[in-house]
Design an enzyme around this catalytic site. Structure first.
Site, PDB file in Angstrom:
ATOM      1  N   GLY A   1       0.918  -1.252  -0.039  1.00 33.27           N
ATOM      2  CA  GLY A   1       0.166   0.032  -0.140  1.00 33.27           C
ATOM      3  C   GLY A   1       0.855   1.148   0.130  1.00 33.27           C
ATOM      4  O   GLY A   1       0.302   2.316   0.416  1.00 33.27           O
TER       5      GLY A   1
ATOM      6  N   GLU B   1      16.727   0.949  -3.529  1.00 32.18           N
ATOM      7  CA  GLU B   1      16.566   0.494  -4.932  1.00 32.18           C
ATOM      8  C   GLU B   1      16.647   1.879  -5.619  1.00 32.18           C
ATOM      9  O   GLU B   1      16.668   2.974  -5.268  1.00 32.18           O
ATOM     10  CB  GLU B   1      15.204   0.034  -5.167  1.00 32.18           C
ATOM     11  N   LYS B   2      17.448   1.789  -7.055  1.00 28.64           N
ATOM     12  CA  LYS B   2      17.601   2.744  -8.024  1.00 28.64           C
ATOM     13  C   LYS B   2      16.007   3.443  -7.995  1.00 28.64           C
ATOM     14  O   LYS B   2      15.136   2.470  -8.151  1.00 28.64           O
ATOM     15  CB  LYS B   2      17.996   2.292  -9.054  1.00 28.64           C
TER      16      LYS B   2
ATOM     17  N   HIS C   1       4.093   0.873 -14.751  1.00 31.42           N
ATOM     18  CA  HIS C   1       3.847  -0.129 -13.997  1.00 31.42           C
ATOM     19  C   HIS C   1       3.254  -1.271 -14.817  1.00 31.42           C
ATOM     20  O   HIS C   1       2.141  -1.242 -15.256  1.00 31.42           O
ATOM     21  CB  HIS C   1       3.015   0.024 -12.924  1.00 31.42           C
TER      22      HIS C   1
ATOM     23  N   LYS D   1      -4.085   1.836  -7.650  1.00 34.26           N
ATOM     24  CA  LYS D   1      -4.408   1.641  -9.293  1.00 34.26           C
ATOM     25  C   LYS D   1      -5.826   2.141  -9.419  1.00 34.26           C
ATOM     26  O   LYS D   1      -6.920   1.939  -8.710  1.00 34.26           O
ATOM     27  CB  LYS D   1      -4.389   0.075  -9.999  1.00 34.26           C
TER      28      LYS D   1
ATOM     29  N   ARG E   1      -1.496 -13.797  -4.892  1.00 31.73           N
ATOM     30  CA  ARG E   1      -3.144 -13.810  -4.616  1.00 31.73           C
ATOM     31  C   ARG E   1      -3.679 -13.407  -5.805  1.00 31.73           C
ATOM     32  O   ARG E   1      -3.165 -13.015  -6.943  1.00 31.73           O
ATOM     33  CB  ARG E   1      -3.511 -13.037  -3.472  1.00 31.73           C
TER      34      ARG E   1
ATOM     35  N   VAL F   1      -7.129  -7.359  -7.938  1.00 36.47           N
ATOM     36  CA  VAL F   1      -8.437  -6.810  -8.508  1.00 36.47           C
ATOM     37  C   VAL F   1      -8.808  -6.680  -9.901  1.00 36.47           C
ATOM     38  O   VAL F   1      -9.630  -7.007 -10.413  1.00 36.47           O
ATOM     39  CB  VAL F   1      -8.434  -5.272  -7.810  1.00 36.47           C
TER      40      VAL F   1
END
Ligand code: ADP
Length: 448
Positions: free
Chosen positions: A164, A200-201, A208, A237, A292, A295
């Site tokens: 999240g 992370e860079k 995405h 999203k 999982r 959505v």
């Protein structure tokens, strides 16, 4: 095959699982909180058990209550949906020790994928490209500064147990790092009881892009193409589509081949999603695995013709993928999903309350997954997703036009919804050109 399945969830996904069970001839048990007594998933399940008050910590997240409901109704398996207990390895383990099949990957795999840093290492080992970053979690601010100097700013600090968008901080220069690291660790500790953070860079304008996986218990893994989910607000999203306008058949094939091998190596089973970021050069880098159903799974269902939820149930029951997918996976046409949330489309504040009037669009190529009906009450306690409008077209242009006509015919009275926002986005030439990245919404809202 299972005789009876309990669905440990609510809203549209509980109904979605009920649809799959009905078509497979499996009886269903709904669980519900006091706030959801009049919900459609309660009405359409064969049996229903109230598991507690409105607050999800005392109902949908309460493992003993869910397990007791499963025991008194004598089910064989539990489908967790998404959110709530779906990625809780402890819950999956309790199901197993109670003699119930958890419809999802095995508990150790859920646990390993839940720690993003572990997943990152496993994918790296299996040959999937990852972004440059720290090996392991950060031991200290010095460790962070050293790593960031090596990979170059900007960098992003991420909670290994994160979700999240919490416990994430973008660092533009060295002087900000110690303070932001302390913030990310504190936020992660409070949200996930695990303060570990890695680095992370940071990609400035990423797309995405995520790949849908199905894997059986006998080592067969199939990849059902990708979804583009760059239309997000604050990492949530809003619109998803399949295929991605930027993924070429060659890139799709290359990622498909390497994911088949990687997911087999990590012992992945059931449905899952492997998320990537694409940089401006079109290279994909792994970010995380969602263990999982998601959505946005319907857009994949529309372009592949594969029922992902039925496949999850059949895999969990021990069927081999070769008997579930009788033809090679092929992508046909284009599908777009708009998440219709109960919220003010201008301010994004939640808009709970009673739906006093409702017209759901239909016609060719239009699918609506919803738990809404006239006079139903959207409670303020849970996420704001009221409906998903998923439109199919022979190409992206037709899918957009069809979505716009369906949005025009989608009427929800009594509460505010995100429908007007979707109409504006789908009419935007930048969106129509497929010229999108995760900063699109911020740019779009500023443009008004
Ligand atoms: P969460 O599990 O909290 O949702 P993710 O790892 O899935 O976190 O990342 C959520 C979003 O954060 C991504 O979709 C992307 O928009 C942004 N993000 C994550 N990592 C990076 C990165 N390295 N560079 C740029 N943006 C990132």
């Amino acid at each position: 095959m299972f005789q009876k399945i309990l669905i440990a969830n609510r809203g549209e996904i509980a109904l979605r699982v009920i649809c799959a069970c009905k078509e497979l001839g499996i009886k269903t048990v709904a669980v519900y909180s006091e706030a959801d007594r009049h919900s459609l998933h309660v009405r359409f399940a064969d049996e229903a058990v109230c598991i507690g008050p409105a607050k999800s910590a005392r109902s949908y997240l309460d493992i003993p209550s869910v397990i007791s409901a499963a025991e008194i109704t004598n089910v064989d398996a539990i489908h967790p949906g998404y959110g709530f207990l779906s990625e809780n390895s402890n819950f999956a383990e309790v199901c197993e020790t109670s003699g119930l099949t958890f419809i999802g990957p095995k508990p150790p795999v859920i646990r390993a994928m839940g720690f993003k840093q572990h997943a990152r290492e496993a994918m790296d080992k299996a040959g999937i490209p990852i972004l440059p970053g720290s090996a392991g979690v950060l031991e200290s601010a010095e460790h962070g500064l050293e790593t960031a100097a090596k990979i170059g700013y900007p960098v992003i600090l991420k909670a290994t147990a994160g979700g999240g968008g919490r416990g994430m901080r973008v660092v533009n220069e060295a002087s900000e790092l110690p303070g932001l690291l302390a913030q990310a660790q504190a936020e992660a500790g409070a949200a996930f009881s695990c303060p570990d953070v890695y680095i992370e860079k940071y990609i400035r304008k990423p797309r995405h892009i995520e790949f849908q996986i199905l894997a059986d218990h006998y080592g067969q893994v199939e990849v059902l193409g990708e979804r583009e989910c760059s239309i997000q607000r604050r990492h949530q999203k809003l619109i998803e589509e399949s295929p991605s306008p930027r993924v070429t058949p060659e890139l799709r094939q290359r990622i498909t081949d390497s994911l088949k091998k990687a997911m087999r190596e990590v012992g992945y089973t059931n449905a899952g999603t492997v998320e990537f970021l694409m940089d401006e050069d079109g290279s994909l880098y792994f970010i995380e695995v969602n263990a999982r159903v998601q959505v946005e799974h319907p857009v994949t269902e529309l372009v592949t013709g594969i029922d992902i939820v039925k496949a999850q149930i059949r895999i969990a029951a021990g069927e081999p993928l070769s008997s579930i997918l009788t033809e090679p996976v092929t992508l046909r046409g284009h599908a777009i999903e708009c998440r219709i949330n109960a919220e003010n489309p201008e301010t994004f504040t939640p808009s709970a309350g009673k739906i006093t009037g409702l017209n759901l669009p239909g016609g060719i190529g239009v699918r609506v997954d919803t738990w809404a009906y006239t006079d139903c009450v959207i409670p303020p306690y849970y996420d704001s997703l009221v409906a998903k409008l998923i439109c199919y077209g022979s190409d992206r242009k037709e899918a957009i036009t069809r979505s716009l006509r369906a949005l025009d015919m989608f009427i929800v009275e009594g509460i505010h919804t995100s429908i007007p926002l979707h109409q504006r986005i789908l009419s935007d030439p930048e969106f129509q050109a497929g010229d999108i990245d995760t900063n699109y919404i911020a740019r779009f809202l500023a443009k008004k």
